[in-house]
Design an enzyme around this catalytic site. Structure first.
Site, PDB file in Angstrom:
ATOM      1  N   TYR A  56     -54.069  -5.422   2.821  1.00 55.51           N
ATOM      2  CA  TYR A  56     -53.070  -4.491   2.299  1.00 55.51           C
ATOM      3  C   TYR A  56     -53.519  -3.838   0.993  1.00 55.51           C
ATOM      4  CZ  TYR A  56     -49.076  -2.459   0.057  1.00 55.51           C
ATOM      5  OH  TYR A  56     -48.257  -1.570  -0.583  1.00 55.51           O
ATOM      6  N   HIS A  86     -47.915   9.109  -6.620  1.00 54.43           N
ATOM      7  CA  HIS A  86     -46.847   8.297  -7.216  1.00 54.43           C
ATOM      8  C   HIS A  86     -46.430   8.787  -8.605  1.00 54.43           C
ATOM      9  CE1 HIS A  86     -47.677   5.768  -3.848  1.00 54.43           C
ATOM     10  NE2 HIS A  86     -46.923   4.771  -4.261  1.00 54.43           N
ATOM     11  N   ASN A 198     -49.192  -1.215  -9.373  1.00 59.64           N
ATOM     12  CA  ASN A 198     -48.360  -2.405  -9.217  1.00 59.64           C
ATOM     13  C   ASN A 198     -48.348  -3.143 -10.548  1.00 59.64           C
ATOM     14  OD1 ASN A 198     -48.975  -3.490  -5.775  1.00 59.64           O
ATOM     15  ND2 ASN A 198     -47.530  -2.042  -6.618  1.00 59.64           N
ATOM     16  N   TYR A 280     -10.650 -13.365 -36.131  1.00 62.26           N
ATOM     17  CA  TYR A 280     -11.795 -13.909 -35.386  1.00 62.26           C
ATOM     18  C   TYR A 280     -13.108 -13.190 -35.711  1.00 62.26           C
ATOM     19  CZ  TYR A 280      -8.725 -16.576 -32.215  1.00 62.26           C
ATOM     20  OH  TYR A 280      -7.842 -17.456 -31.677  1.00 62.26           O
ATOM     21  N   ARG A 283     -14.019 -15.135 -38.762  1.00 62.41           N
ATOM     22  CA  ARG A 283     -14.011 -16.592 -38.617  1.00 62.41           C
ATOM     23  C   ARG A 283     -14.967 -17.071 -37.528  1.00 62.41           C
ATOM     24  NH1 ARG A 283      -8.986 -19.535 -36.259  1.00 62.41           N
ATOM     25  NH2 ARG A 283      -8.034 -17.536 -36.768  1.00 62.41           N
ATOM     26  N   PHE A 329     -45.032  -8.324  -8.354  1.00 58.72           N
ATOM     27  CA  PHE A 329     -44.619  -7.086  -9.000  1.00 58.72           C
ATOM     28  C   PHE A 329     -43.099  -6.935  -9.067  1.00 58.72           C
ATOM     29  CE2 PHE A 329     -45.951  -6.078  -4.527  1.00 58.72           C
ATOM     30  CZ  PHE A 329     -44.679  -6.131  -3.974  1.00 58.72           C
ATOM     31  N   GLU A 413     -39.498  -1.982   1.537  1.00 59.46           N
ATOM     32  CA  GLU A 413     -39.040  -2.463   0.231  1.00 59.46           C
ATOM     33  C   GLU A 413     -37.516  -2.457   0.256  1.00 59.46           C
ATOM     34  OE1 GLU A 413     -41.160   0.134  -2.436  1.00 59.46           O
ATOM     35  OE2 GLU A 413     -43.065  -0.390  -1.485  1.00 59.46           O
TER      36      GLU A 413
END
Length: 503
Positions: A56, A86, A198, A280, A283, A329, A413
């Site tokens: 792959y 990409h 990746n 608060y 405190r 990844f 994916e």
């Protein structure tokens, strides 16, 4: 102290990262890293000479195209196509300081010798880092799943002589920089595109940047909260160590101890009090600030692991003679942690805004809106509006990104982390917290002036004296936008000597 940091298998801690950044150190590969990178590349080259089985991303397509076999003569083109295709980020540009962190963390991850990268490729990334050649990267485009694909593609484009960079303060095409340095584009070999794209360096760089800043502003939240306590004429009993030893959360104890140290020697805290209890927001400073500290501490541990990890795919294991495709990844550990960090920072802002509100409310013998002649003067009425709007925005931004997922790559994916969205949201919350605390400081410093002639502690008075050189007391109405901006700049420039990473 050497101004060179050697990339090696030594643990890269947040302290070390901060030191590299603050001292503007250059980086070099250690001999160990060089050997690891070269051995892995040699192994992969030898393997590809005779290996016909599809592996792959090395001799196949990517994502849902993983079953498409690519011939050996096209492997270099495959990797170059990957980077170019990409690089489709959009939105705002990533801040330069985070881009530089991305370069550092990508180099660190590639140095371990499990990625099959060329030594020449890593050395060029180091050239970019050391010469402040910072690729233009965009905030939108990563699902935080198969790594930060789009941002890392933009980070990698300059290796090919493509894309734009910031150099000497100017945005220019990479080809101009290549010509300036006499460099030729890197010819990517098998696996290199995936090794570069990746990875979790977009999320990791954001998280590291935010954590370094969060450590400082957690301290400043304690300090400014203490100044507000003094301005409000609050009580010290809630910070007594006996209370916190019977509920011993680490952050709670650290916060209470720190407030007591800030108050040491104060005349204001020592004077008799008319009110039995404080709200608060005063405190419960140890409990609320402490919970955020503990969350920040947890997130630090996650990111320390991540920035010392290999997060590309597939991974090359020389000793076992295996090339394995997995999912390192995937950004889920970071996505959840960034959401946790965002909530912790938003809460520091939420309680800060409440203290600001209490200070302007006209109670505890303070004038309404902390100004003489209220009515004619609005005083500090509207900065509280601003703080409230920012605190509310933080609540909206703190909605977790990590619980979302959208299927991509034709179902290959099918679960994504959305950690990149968590990262950019967390930075916005961090920046908003800075503004909220700056507004609280404006109000707290104003309130203390109405306690004169009593003095606070030497440390607080010294801090306020420095602040007053930038932002004077508000006697009558003026344009307070400038005071807010000066207050933010003051906090941003304030140096803290305490070791913030040990708490």
């Amino acid at each position: 102290m050497s101004n060179i940091h050697y990339i090696s298998s030594d643990i890269l801690s947040l302290e070390v990262v901060q030191e590299i950044i603050s001292h503007n150190k250059t980086i070099e590969l250690s001999q160990e890293a060089r050997v690891n990178i070269q051995k892995c590349r040699d192994y992969l080259d030898e393997k590809m000479k005779s290996y016909e089985t599809p592996i792959y991303g090395i001799n196949t397509g990517f994502g849902s195209l993983c079953n498409v076999k690519i011939s050996n003569e096209n492997l270099s083109q495959l990797q170059e196509n990957l980077v170019k295709s990409h690089a489709c980020g959009t939105g705002e540009e990533v801040p330069s300081e985070i881009v530089k962190l991305m370069l550092l963390l990508k180099i660190q991850s590639l140095s371990y010798g499990y990625s099959g990268i060329q030594l020449a490729t890593v050395l060029r990334l180091i050239d970019f880092y050391n010469n402040d050649i910072l690729p233009i990267i965009y905030t939108q485009g990563s699902l935080g799943a198969s790594g930060d694909l789009a941002p890392l593609a933009h980070l990698s484009l300059p290796l090919l002589g493509e894309g734009e960079v910031i150099f000497n303060g100017n945005k220019i095409h990479t080809s101009v920089v290549m010509q300036h340095f006499g460099w030729k584009p890197i010819v990517l070999q098998s696996k290199e595109g995936l090794a570069l794209l990746n990875g979790t360096q977009f999320m990791s760089a954001y998280g590291t940047h935010i954590l370094i800043k969060a450590s400082k502003y957690s301290y400043l939240a304690d300090l400014i909260g203490t100044i507000s306590l003094e301005g409000f004429d609050g009580r010290q009993e809630p910070f007594n160590e006996l209370i916190h030893f019977i509920r011993p959360h680490k952050g709670q104890i650290v916060t209470a101890n720190r407030v007591n140290e800030f108050l040491e020697g104060s005349e204001i805290i020592a004077q008799p009090k008319n009110d039995v209890q404080d709200p608060y927001s005063f405190r419960c400073i140890p409990q609320v600030h402490g919970a955020s500290k503990d969350a920040i501490d947890y997130v630090k541990k996650v990111f320390k692991t991540e920035i010392n990890s290999v997060t590309d795919n597939p991974n090359v294991f020389i000793e076992s003679d295996q090339i394995l495709s997995g999912g390192n990844f995937h950004g889920q550990p970071l996505a959840i942690s960034l959401d946790f960090l965002a909530i912790a920072l938003a809460e520091l802002g939420s309680i800060s805004e409440r203290r600001t509100y209490q200070l302007i409310s006209g109670s505890r013998n303070l004038p309404a809106f902390l100004v003489d002649n209220p009515g004619l003067n609005s005083g500090l009425m509207i900065p509280q509006y601003t703080s409230a709007s920012i605190a509310s925005q933080n609540k909206q931004l703190a909605t977790p990104a990590s619980i979302d997922s959208i299927v991509s790559s034709n179902g290959q994916e099918d679960h994504v982390s959305m950690g990149a969205n968590a990262a950019t949201k967390a930075l916005r919350i961090m920046d908003n917290l800075e503004r909220i605390l700056a507004i609280e400081l404006m109000n707290a410093s104003q309130a203390i002036e109405f306690r004169r002639p009593l003095q606070s502690s030497d440390f607080i008075e010294m801090f306020l004296k420095s602040y007053r050189e930038e932002v004077p007391f508000v006697k009558e109405d003026r344009i307070l936008h400038y005071d807010i901006q000066k207050s933010i700049a003051f906090l941003n420039s304030f140096m803290i000597e305490e070791d913030l990473f040990s708490n």
